[in-house]
Design an enzyme around this catalytic site. Structure first.
Site, PDB file in Angstrom:
ATOM      1  N   HIS A   1       1.692  48.012  77.510  1.00  0.00           N
ATOM      2  CA  HIS A   1       1.674  46.627  77.008  1.00  0.00           C
ATOM      3  C   HIS A   1       0.921  46.433  75.689  1.00  0.00           C
ATOM      4  O   HIS A   1       0.919  45.471  74.859  1.00  0.00           O
ATOM      5  CB  HIS A   1       1.119  45.735  78.223  1.00  0.00           C
TER       6      HIS A   1
ATOM      7  N   ASP B   1      22.735  43.886  74.697  1.00  0.00           N
ATOM      8  CA  ASP B   1      23.980  44.244  74.509  1.00  0.00           C
ATOM      9  C   ASP B   1      23.971  45.555  74.439  1.00  0.00           C
ATOM     10  O   ASP B   1      24.030  45.995  73.082  1.00  0.00           O
ATOM     11  CB  ASP B   1      25.029  43.613  73.834  1.00  0.00           C
TER      12      ASP B   1
END
Length: 457
Positions: free
Chosen positions: A164, A379
């Protein structure tokens, strides 16, 4: 089939390191003083579920993602490096091109077996995002781990884990979108990555201009950190009708609040009631605020570092529980409004003067809205995922502290927000009753099992 009863086997090949597809600079890049605070020194897991796509017959999603990752790392080459720590606990990326960790896997399960509504908690998550021994450290470990698991139906699951300190949700989604573009054959990312971490460094000399109660040192004198045993994970769906009902329960002058604000206030109040703290105990809710547009000029498009704040609303348990919801809502709105460019500068200054401390965990609830992060738009050639978002709740190894707002669709096809919640079993029952009271506008729940609970594990 409910995911709580779903059992399947995952067969994994040996983990490999995927290096950038082309030579990249060898250099050291310092993280910002927002990036390397203790609060962000953990791994964030994201998961995406993809259907079988007949048009992609003959294409292997594992190979496509592996190639896309290698090509994306040319542009995001710090992700292929390793973190080192230097003076003052400062984190620096050694951009050495060692690579991201990649796992190829197969599972004897179909996508539809995970249920008709996909949302956390997910069955078999530990197998779908395998913690390779020695890979999960903050320092000297791969910064990215990706596992792509083929399903027997022809679909696949991509699970990713990121250190993170390198990026927030917006930055990670930007990187994943680039992997998707590269997997589809695009020659360069549509959004060019921008490092520029010095934009969020502390001033010289540092000057802490705000109280920053989110970083208060609070002793856990009454044992009020949530116990780790007997924890229950459930997800709650809020569509337009639920949000409208909650909105009607607050004074008219507060009804112009955002959906995030009113749901955060509602969840905070119900959670406080459920935990049954002593009336005088101080309870907190942290509202994650993306600060990219708070700067003048705004942070550049393509900036993929951490650029958010942890503003906190706090009050005693008695005031939260005994006052109407509007009381908590007003506190949440004021906390969010605190975040400005000066506020972010002040946080950076606080980090360098206090040893990069962690936000307060004791009696704290953290809420983050990832509905606009874009995980559900990535995608890789197989279209958008059926689900794309956080793989679980919690902050690091601390369960029960955090909830995420995730875009979802219920069984009726209604769009809304799903919120995973983790609480001890008795507290979860009280949480459901408190939430149902708000939705019914009554003081006494008629049933302990409200209809808006849509999953449990």
């Amino acid at each position: 089939m409910a995911t709580s009863s779903l059992v399947f086997e995952v067969r994994r090949r040996e983990p490999e390191l995927v290096r950038p597809a082309e030579p990249t600079p060898y250099e050291f890049k310092r993280l910002s003083d927002i990036d390397d605070q203790e609060s962000l020194r953990f791994q964030i897991p994201v998961i995406q579920f993809y259907r079988h796509e007949p048009a992609m017959r003959g294409r292997d999603p594992v190979q496509a993602v592996r190639e896309g990752l290698a090509r994306a790392l040319v542009h995001y080459y710090p992700f292929a490096g390793r973190l080192r720590e230097c003076e003052g606990r400062k984190l620096v990326v050694e951009c050495n091109g060692e690579g991201a960790m990649f796992i190829e896997a197969e599972a004897d399960v179909r996508l539809d077996q995970f249920g008709d509504v996909l949302q956390p908690p997910f069955a078999g998550l530990e197998e779908l995002l395998f913690d390779v021994p020695g890979s999960g450290g903050v320092l000297n470990s791969p910064l990215v781990l990706v596992q792509v698991t083929r399903l027997v139906c022809g679909g696949f699951i991509l699970a990713l884990r990121l250190n993170h300190t390198m990026s927030d949700a917006s930055g990670l989604s930007q990187f994943m979108a680039a992997v998707g573009e590269m997997a589809r054959g695009v020659t360069r990312p549509s959004v060019i990555p921008v490092w520029w971490r010095e934009l969020l460094d502390a001033r010289s000399p540092p000057w802490v201009a705000f109280p920053h109660h989110e970083y208060d040192v609070v002793p856990d004198t009454n044992g009020t950190i949530i116990p780790l045993d007997d924890m229950v994970h459930r997800s709650f769906f809020f569509g337009n009708s639920e949000v409208a009902t909650i909105r009607r329960s607050v004074p008219e002058h507060l009804r112009s609040c955002s959906k995030f604000e009113i749901l955060t206030a509602c969840l905070w109040r119900c959670r406080t009631i459920a935990l049954q703290p002593s009336p005088e105990e101080e309870m907190r809710v942290i509202c994650i605020v993306n600060a990219r547009t708070k700067f003048n000029p705004p942070l550049p498009e393509g900036y993929y570092g951490n650029a958010f704040a942890f503003p906190v609303a706090l009050s005693t348990a008695a005031k939260i529980c005994r006052n109407p919801l509007g009381y908590s809502l007003d506190l949440v709105r004021k906390a969010k409004a605190d975040v400005t460019e000066e506020y972010m500068r002040s946080v950076a200054d606080l980090m360098v003067t206090t040893g990069r401390r962690h936000f307060t965990v004791v009696r704290t609830y953290l809420v983050s809205d990832v509905t606009r992060a874009g995980f559900g738009d990535v995608d890789y050639g197989w279209g958008k995922p059926v689900y794309g978002g956080p793989a679980k709740g919690g902050v690091g190894a601390i369960p029960g502290v955090a909830s995420f707002f995730i875009p979802s669709v219920n069984r009726k096809g209604e769009k809304g927000i799903v919120v995973p919640v983790c609480l001890p079993a008795p507290a979860m029952e009280r949480f459901e009753v408190a939430m149902q009271n708000i939705l019914k506008g009554s003081e006494v729940a008629e049933t302990p099992k409200p209809t808006f609970v849509v999953s449990a594990l």
